[in-house]
Design a protein around this motif. Structure first.
Motif, PDB file in Angstrom:
ATOM      1  N   CYS A  43       6.463  -4.105  -2.410  1.00 17.57           N
ATOM      2  CA  CYS A  43       5.015  -4.271  -2.251  1.00 17.57           C
ATOM      3  C   CYS A  43       4.374  -2.892  -2.123  1.00 17.57           C
ATOM      4  O   CYS A  43       4.784  -2.089  -1.296  1.00 17.57           O
ATOM      5  CB  CYS A  43       4.724  -5.105  -1.006  1.00 17.57           C
ATOM      6  SG  CYS A  43       2.973  -5.207  -0.614  1.00 17.57           S
TER       7      CYS A  43
ATOM      8  N   CYS B 273       2.430  -2.805   1.585  1.00 15.62           N
ATOM      9  CA  CYS B 273       3.119  -2.683   2.880  1.00 15.62           C
ATOM     10  C   CYS B 273       4.545  -2.144   2.743  1.00 15.62           C
ATOM     11  O   CYS B 273       5.206  -1.916   3.751  1.00 15.62           O
ATOM     12  CB  CYS B 273       3.114  -4.020   3.623  1.00 15.62           C
ATOM     13  SG  CYS B 273       4.240  -5.252   2.959  1.00 15.62           S
TER      14      CYS B 273
ATOM     15  N   CYS C 223       3.778 -10.577  -2.273  1.00  8.31           N
ATOM     16  CA  CYS C 223       4.551 -10.114  -1.121  1.00  8.31           C
ATOM     17  C   CYS C 223       4.566 -11.184  -0.031  1.00  8.31           C
ATOM     18  O   CYS C 223       3.511 -11.654   0.396  1.00  8.31           O
ATOM     19  CB  CYS C 223       3.920  -8.824  -0.597  1.00  8.31           C
ATOM     20  SG  CYS C 223       4.629  -8.269   0.948  1.00  8.31           S
TER      21      CYS C 223
ATOM     22  N   CYS D 154       2.725  -9.703   3.335  1.00  7.49           N
ATOM     23  CA  CYS D 154       1.281  -9.464   3.483  1.00  7.49           C
ATOM     24  C   CYS D 154       0.446 -10.193   2.437  1.00  7.49           C
ATOM     25  O   CYS D 154      -0.775 -10.013   2.395  1.00  7.49           O
ATOM     26  CB  CYS D 154       0.984  -7.970   3.431  1.00  7.49           C
ATOM     27  SG  CYS D 154       1.049  -7.264   1.770  1.00  7.49           S
TER      28      CYS D 154
HETATM   29 ZN   LIG Z   1       3.192  -6.501   1.342  1.00  7.59          ZN
END
Ligand SMILES: [Zn+2]
Lengths: 141, 380
Positions: A26, A29, A40, A43
């Motif tokens: 990702c 994050c 993801c 997040c």
């Molecule tokens: Zn993420």
């Protein structure tokens, strides 16, 4: 002549000189998922990049599957030829813990923390004789 | 508005070739209605679940077509818990005064056969032989034993207790006590767990009649109040079943989250609980769930179980009816079986297996794929 194909597209690089599992990182994050996903799980971000995962890690936990699973299990085995197989999670540095079959099925030879390498080997044959390649974790030499 | 359980019914767990799953559900429902002294036509709503025995709302064909709103619930091993929470909220909201929760099931022999694609996982996962809940539980307890020093004998003791408790429960499936040695040396299924450490798919049905707490005494002299009912799913970073990968940083699982929320809702703590039913898909799950639900520290189970603290008569009786290990797991009914047992214990009607000292607070916990947990707290 026998052709080889991966058990699923996008799971690992194939064919390749040095095949590797494919994960997605990702860009928001930094979390890595296996198999590669379009968003993801941490997040919900959708800005992800597919990358090769490390080929060596450590065994985080394990078990041995002692009986032959029902479908969707799909190997060349029959109840008569079935061999118990190891299963474990291998912690790949900087990435994730990936679940996979182990090439070792002897509990005496498995311990949490040991080094494991990912390997890509023939798993079963299709009706037309093609070899289906799976990924496995093997105790590092 | 508080919520009370005023009627309970159960169809014996195990194998009943002469009755369909639906008939077992209807059997339990009739007993629950009788227990509360009400008729099916008095029910204003129902929630129910069945994983393998047809639609739960087909119960209306057995019990009568009254126009009742009957909602089917499907949430894996947490189906019963989810039905109960739905009923709890339906009454708590003030919408309904009285209704039913029912669960039943009838599974084939052998391990559950999960479909990876239904859970958003590729088919390869099942083809390679990774789609097995048994492997998850084995790997989780393997790691736990390594980290917290739980012995294999302690796992066997969990199963030994389950069969002893079940021998005092006429509705249980496996009612023959089995010794620790025999359990430990039975066929290995998935290391370190042996055959007698696992629960098996089975059959059975449970139904409950719930009503507004302020009307409970109309139906029974022994109402049991639902002080909390919570359900949580997994967060990123918890180690769950059917996970091709997991995060390097672990967070608390849904059991910890559901448990904390339930204690907060009820305003009590783990030390106040007199009897508890904890998801024991296998012996290791009971061990780990003791700590995840807040009843002890990680690793303390070794001493607690070896010293008999979790037996009936011990200071924290766990799975007094034999749990999943001795009752098997009819998915739709399993979580409600725990509630049935706790109501019996709180009424003081558990017979030979009654927890001594007039228990006041009882706790149930279910855990199911792909990482959901439901908890209830009951008080008399
Ligand atoms: Zn993420």
């Amino acid at each position: 002549m026998t052709k080889q194909k991966p058990i699923a597209e996008g799971l690992f690089t194939w064919p390749a000189a040095q095949p590797a599992l494919l994960g997605s990182r990702c860009n928001d994050c930094g979390i890595v998922s296996f198999p590669a996903a379009q968003s993801c799980m941490a997040c919900s971000g959708q800005d992800v990049t597919v990358e090769e995962l490390p080929r060596r890690g450590t065994l985080w936990t394990w078990t041995v599957q002692r009986f032959m699973p029902k479908a969707p299990y799909h190997s060349d085995e029959t109840e008569q030829t079935f061999q118990p197989y190891g299963v474990g999670y291998v912690e790949l540095p900087g990435g994730v813990r990936v679940e996979g079959r182990l090439t070792e099925n002897d509990p005496a030879k498995l311990r949490i923390g040991m080094a494991m390498d990912v390997v890509f080997e023939p798993y079963r044959h299709e009706a037309n004789g093609d070899e289906v390649i799976g990924f496995f974790f093997r105790p590092a030499a | 508005m508080d919520v009370a359980i005023v009627g309970i019914g159960i169809h014996p767990f195990g194998r009943t070739p002469s009755r369909s799953g639906l008939q077992q559900g209807a059997y339990a429902a009739r007993l629950a209605l009788k227990d509360a002294g009400v008729a099916w036509s008095d029910m204003q709503f129902a929630f129910g679940g069945s994983a393998s025995a047809g639609s739960a709302d087909a119960l209306v064909n057995e019990l009568g077509l009254t126009g009742i709103p009957f909602i089917n619930v499907a949430n894996g091993c947490a189906t019963g818990g989810s039905s109960l929470i739905s009923a709890y909220n339906a009454i708590k909201s003030g919408e309904y005064d009285i209704g039913m929760v029912a669960g039943f099931d009838k599974h084939d022999r052998g391990a559950f056969n999960a479909d990876p694609e239904a859970l958003g996982i590729g088919r390869w996962y099942g083809e390679l032989g990774l789609m097995m809940t048994t492997q998850f539980f084995a790997m989780k307890i393997q790691k736990y034993m390594h980290d917290y020093g739980i012995s294999r004998e302690t796992l066997a003791k969990v199963s030994e207790k389950a069969f002893i408790n079940a021998s005092m429960n006429p509705n249980a499936w496996r009612r023959e006590p089995i010794g620790v040695e025999e359990i430990a040396n039975s066929q290995m299924v998935s290391d370190p767990l042996t055959k007698f450490m696992f629960c098996s798919p089975s059959e059975g049905g449970v139904a409950l009649v719930l009503c507004r707490a302020d009307q409970a005494r109309r139906y029974t002299d022994t109402p049991v109040y639902l002080k909390a009912a919570t359900l949580k799913s997994r967060r990123y970073g918890s180690f769950e079943v059917f996970a091709p990968s997991q995060a390097l940083q672990q967070v608390d699982g849904p059991t910890v989250d559901a448990s904390r929320a339930a204690f907060e809702m009820a305003g009590v703590g783990p030390g106040d609980i007199d009897v508890m039913q904890l998801q024991d898909t296998e012996a290791g799950a009971e061990v780990m769930h003791m700590a995840e639900n807040g009843f002890c520290e990680h690793g303390e189970q070794e001493f607690l179980i070896q010293s008999g603290a979790t037996r009936i008569g011990g200071r924290m009786p766990v799975n007094t009816d034999g749990g999943c290990i001795a009752n098997g797991e009819p998915i739709g009914a399993s979580g409600l079986r725990q509630v049935y047992e706790n109501v019996l214990q709180l009424r003081g009607h558990a017979g030979e297996r009654q927890v001594p000292g007039n228990p006041r607070l009882a706790y149930t916990h279910v855990y199911g794929a792909p990482g959901i947990s439901a908890v209830t707290l009951l008080q008399n």
